[in-house]
Design a protein around this motif. Structure first.
Motif, mmCIF file in Angstrom:
data_model
loop_
_atom_site.group_PDB
_atom_site.id
_atom_site.type_symbol
_atom_site.label_atom_id
_atom_site.label_comp_id
_atom_site.label_asym_id
_atom_site.label_seq_id
_atom_site.Cartn_x
_atom_site.Cartn_y
_atom_site.Cartn_z
ATOM 1 N N MET A 60 0.912 -1.275 0.065
ATOM 2 C CA MET A 60 -0.024 0.190 -0.032
ATOM 3 C C MET A 60 0.776 1.372 0.344
ATOM 4 N N SER A 61 0.643 2.014 -0.917
ATOM 5 C CA SER A 61 1.340 3.437 -1.028
ATOM 6 C C SER A 61 1.058 4.122 0.259
ATOM 7 N N ALA A 62 1.904 4.985 0.475
ATOM 8 C CA ALA A 62 1.819 6.002 1.643
ATOM 9 C C ALA A 62 1.022 7.295 1.203
ATOM 10 N N PRO A 63 0.235 7.587 2.074
ATOM 11 C CA PRO A 63 -0.514 8.850 1.792
ATOM 12 C C PRO A 63 0.251 10.172 1.295
ATOM 13 N N SER A 64 0.003 10.874 0.397
ATOM 14 C CA SER A 64 0.648 12.086 -0.149
ATOM 15 C C SER A 64 0.428 12.988 0.833
ATOM 16 N N SER A 65 1.095 13.968 0.795
ATOM 17 C CA SER A 65 1.126 15.377 1.469
ATOM 18 C C SER A 65 1.004 16.531 0.689
ATOM 19 N N PRO A 66 -0.062 16.608 -0.178
ATOM 20 C CA PRO A 66 -0.052 17.978 -1.078
ATOM 21 C C PRO A 66 0.122 19.388 -0.383
ATOM 22 N N SER A 67 0.887 20.089 -1.046
ATOM 23 C CA SER A 67 1.061 21.438 -0.474
ATOM 24 C C SER A 67 -0.300 22.584 -0.819
ATOM 25 N N GLY A 68 -0.134 23.415 -0.006
ATOM 26 C CA GLY A 68 -1.241 24.278 -0.245
ATOM 27 C C GLY A 68 -2.786 24.131 0.576
ATOM 28 N N LEU A 69 -2.601 23.037 1.426
ATOM 29 C CA LEU A 69 -4.210 22.541 1.848
ATOM 30 C C LEU A 69 -4.417 23.776 2.898
ATOM 31 N N SER A 70 -5.925 23.955 3.249
ATOM 32 C CA SER A 70 -6.455 24.784 3.933
ATOM 33 C C SER A 70 -6.413 23.937 5.352
ATOM 34 N N ALA A 71 -6.549 24.950 6.432
ATOM 35 C CA ALA A 71 -6.493 24.169 7.824
ATOM 36 C C ALA A 71 -7.865 23.631 7.855
ATOM 37 N N ARG A 72 -9.027 23.686 7.320
ATOM 38 C CA ARG A 72 -10.273 22.933 7.184
ATOM 39 C C ARG A 72 -9.825 21.901 6.624
ATOM 40 N N THR A 73 -9.055 21.679 5.438
ATOM 41 C CA THR A 73 -8.742 20.512 4.792
ATOM 42 C C THR A 73 -7.820 19.580 5.423
ATOM 43 N N HIS A 74 -7.045 20.119 6.113
ATOM 44 C CA HIS A 74 -6.078 19.441 7.171
ATOM 45 C C HIS A 74 -6.719 18.730 8.136
ATOM 46 N N ARG A 75 -7.809 19.310 8.593
ATOM 47 C CA ARG A 75 -8.609 18.774 9.647
ATOM 48 C C ARG A 75 -9.451 17.611 9.170
ATOM 49 N N ILE A 76 -10.196 17.754 8.088
ATOM 50 C CA ILE A 76 -10.588 16.692 7.545
ATOM 51 C C ILE A 76 -9.695 15.329 7.099
ATOM 52 N N LEU A 77 -8.621 15.606 7.171
ATOM 53 C CA LEU A 77 -7.668 14.555 6.642
ATOM 54 C C LEU A 77 -6.926 13.948 7.976
ATOM 55 N N GLU A 78 -6.978 14.641 9.164
ATOM 56 C CA GLU A 78 -6.368 14.150 10.239
ATOM 57 C C GLU A 78 -6.980 14.010 11.712
ATOM 58 N N ALA A 79 -8.084 14.796 11.543
ATOM 59 C CA ALA A 79 -8.988 14.683 12.885
ATOM 60 C C ALA A 79 -9.548 13.373 13.000
ATOM 61 N N PRO A 80 -9.784 12.766 14.360
ATOM 62 C CA PRO A 80 -10.165 11.499 14.851
ATOM 63 C C PRO A 80 -11.452 11.374 13.720
ATOM 64 N N VAL A 81 -11.703 10.243 13.080
ATOM 65 C CA VAL A 81 -12.776 10.043 12.317
ATOM 66 C C VAL A 81 -14.073 10.002 12.800
ATOM 67 N N LEU A 82 -14.440 9.580 13.832
ATOM 68 C CA LEU A 82 -15.803 9.383 14.469
ATOM 69 C C LEU A 82 -16.155 10.624 15.043
ATOM 70 N N PRO A 83 -15.536 11.335 15.853
ATOM 71 C CA PRO A 83 -15.879 12.805 16.433
ATOM 72 C C PRO A 83 -16.256 13.739 15.048
ATOM 73 N N LEU A 84 -15.208 13.619 14.048
ATOM 74 C CA LEU A 84 -15.377 14.744 12.876
ATOM 75 C C LEU A 84 -16.727 14.229 12.247
ATOM 76 N N LEU A 85 -16.837 13.072 11.933
ATOM 77 C CA LEU A 85 -18.179 12.612 11.181
ATOM 78 C C LEU A 85 -19.250 13.159 11.973
ATOM 79 N N LEU A 86 -19.518 13.076 13.327
ATOM 80 C CA LEU A 86 -20.430 13.562 14.070
ATOM 81 C C LEU A 86 -20.510 15.071 13.968
ATOM 82 N N THR A 87 -19.427 15.805 14.061
ATOM 83 C CA THR A 87 -19.342 17.165 14.020
ATOM 84 C C THR A 87 -19.831 18.000 12.696
#
Length: 457
Positions: free
Chosen positions: A1-28
């Motif tokens: 399995m390839s490692a996830p890429s880390s594209p530059s220029g991501l907003s703080a909101r996009t970073h949160r969607i990619l990094e925050a714990p899944v269940l709490p983020l889904l509920l939020t």
């Protein structure tokens, strides 16, 4: 399995969607959508109440026109709109903000073209269609007027729903929910005023009911446009992007067109089952009409979580983090399954749901029997719908679409066979349960296969 890429220029909101714990983020993310679902349900209930003030002809007119309007609402919100949100989410996950803005502009172009086609089709063919469906005299005249207003304003329906999904694809669920809630407040305020008249405002009858309903979408459109042209929007609408681009349109419609067709298949099933049950008499059709409301109520509530699943899965897929995309999909399926269990509990309470609609013991008994046949599959329905949204997020729609079509076939053919064998209402309920099991289980297996395949590359 390839490692996830880390594209530059991501907003703080996009970073949160990619990094925050899944269940709490889904509920939020889903929480504002639950408020939106409540506003949608209020819209459906209030509109029927307001029209009922005008008498039986108006009710008959609305009974024919409004289901067609709901098909438009569903096809644009969870159909074409899903293509918009998934494509915007993937672009942002890949760090391509410019493409996300281009997709937003093309979404507006699609909305305007779709609205023109919808209005032309319904204005030209609507009256003949309503006459063919049995309306005559005063009811037919009211249906023609109501339809002209409702579908004449379809541009607001298309634009609001597609712009709402631009915002959802960017991870902002609050603005669409706010826009829809504010629109519904206008609907509730304007309906009595325009239908009955007051002071200098003349009584407009069913035309007023239509104007008030469309006003909800017009207000929602204004709120969304004001947000999307502001500096607060992650994906901004820009004048230079408000045009047709084949590449972006193909990306949106490759998901959205089949998704809209799937939504249409779900709507059609209700009408076809009602047609089968009508042969059993007025008690059976009344029981089905009340019992089926519980089934229909599951869809907007599950969609509240499904919209969050699309955003999370699409963003992770755009960032090539397929392990997180799969985790988000499975978490969404688990939550939707739990919601389904709640509906199963309601269905199993003897007479509980039906007592909300009737005191007739025969109708209550028949409706409770129908719900008993469906109770076991409500959780599987929720799992299937969540996995369906997850598949849309990664651009995979053919398999789920075929299962949606197969579900219609199983319900109709199975229900017809059940009637021929003397199975009655419970036989149709079991045919519907079988179809839901096929759809829910099938989409789960397809999603599992697709995500496992992506995770290996």
């Amino acid at each position: 399995m390839s490692a996830p890429s880390s594209p530059s220029g991501l907003s703080a909101r996009t970073h949160r969607i990619l990094e925050a714990p899944v269940l709490p983020l889904l509920l939020t993310l889903a929480l504002p959508n639950i408020g939106e679902a409540a506003a949608r349900i209020t819209f459906l209930t209030a509109d029927a109440l307001f029209v009922s003030w005008l008498g039986s002809d108006a009710l008959s007119a609305a009974a024919i026109v409004f289901p067609l309007f709901l098909i438009l609402q569903t096809a644009t919100a969870s159909g074409i709109g899903s293509g918009v949100s998934s494509s915007v989410g993937r672009a942002l996950g890949a760090g391509d903000a410019e493409r996300a803005r281009s997709l937003a502009g093309v979404a507006v172009a699609i909305a305007l073209i779709g609205a023109a086609l919808t209005t032309a089709l319904m204005v030209l063919t609507g009256p003949r269609l309503y006459a063919a469906m049995g309306l005559a005299s005063g009811a037919l005249e009211m249906a023609a007027l109501y339809s002209a207003v409702m579908f004449g304003g379809s541009g607001f329906v298309w634009t609001m729903n597609l712009l709402a999904n631009v915002s959802r694809g960017a991870g902002n669920m609050m603005v669409p929910a706010f826009a829809i809630a504010i629109g519904e407040l206008f609907h509730l305020a304007l309906s009595p005023l325009l239908i009955l008249g007051w002071g200098p405002v003349p009584a407009m009858g069913i035309v007023g009911a239509g104007i008030a309903a469309i006003a909800a979408y017009a207000v929602g459109t204004i709120v969304l446009v004001l947000h999307l042209v502001s500096r607060h929007a992650l994906v901004r609408l820009e004048r230079r992007n408000l045009r047709w681009r084949s590449g972006e349109a193909k990306e949106i419609l490759s998901v959205g067109a089949l998704s809209a067709a799937s939504a249409l298949a779900f709507q059609i099933t209700t009408f076809l089952v009602a047609g089968l049950i009508a042969g059993l008499g007025s008690t059976a059709i009344a029981a089905y009409g009340a019992a089926n409301r519980l089934e229909l109520l599951q869809y907007p509530i599950t969609f509240a979580f499904g919209a969050a699943v699309i955003t999370m899965v699409a963003t992770a897929a755009g960032a090539r983090d397929f392990a997180r995309a799969r985790r988000a999909a499975y978490t969404g399926a688990a939550v939707a399954g739990i919601i389904g269990l709640i509906f199963s509990g309601v269905a199993l309470v003897d007479g509980g749901w039906m007592s909300l609609f009737t005191v007739d013991p025969s109708i209550r008994a028949a409706g409770s029997l129908y719900l008993l046949g469906l109770a076991a599959v409500f959780p599987l329905t929720g799992v299937g719908l969540a996995c369906y949204f997850a598949c849309l997020a990664i651009g995979y729609v053919t398999g789920p679409f075929l299962l949606a079509v197969a579900r219609v076939g199983v319900v109709v053919v199975g229900g017809w066979v059940a009637l021929q064998l003397g199975g009655g209402l419970i036989g149709i309920a079991l045919a519907s349960a079988t179809a839901f099991a096929l759809f829910g289980g099938g989409v789960f297996l397809l999603a599992r296969w697709r995500f496992n395949t992506l995770a290996k590359h």
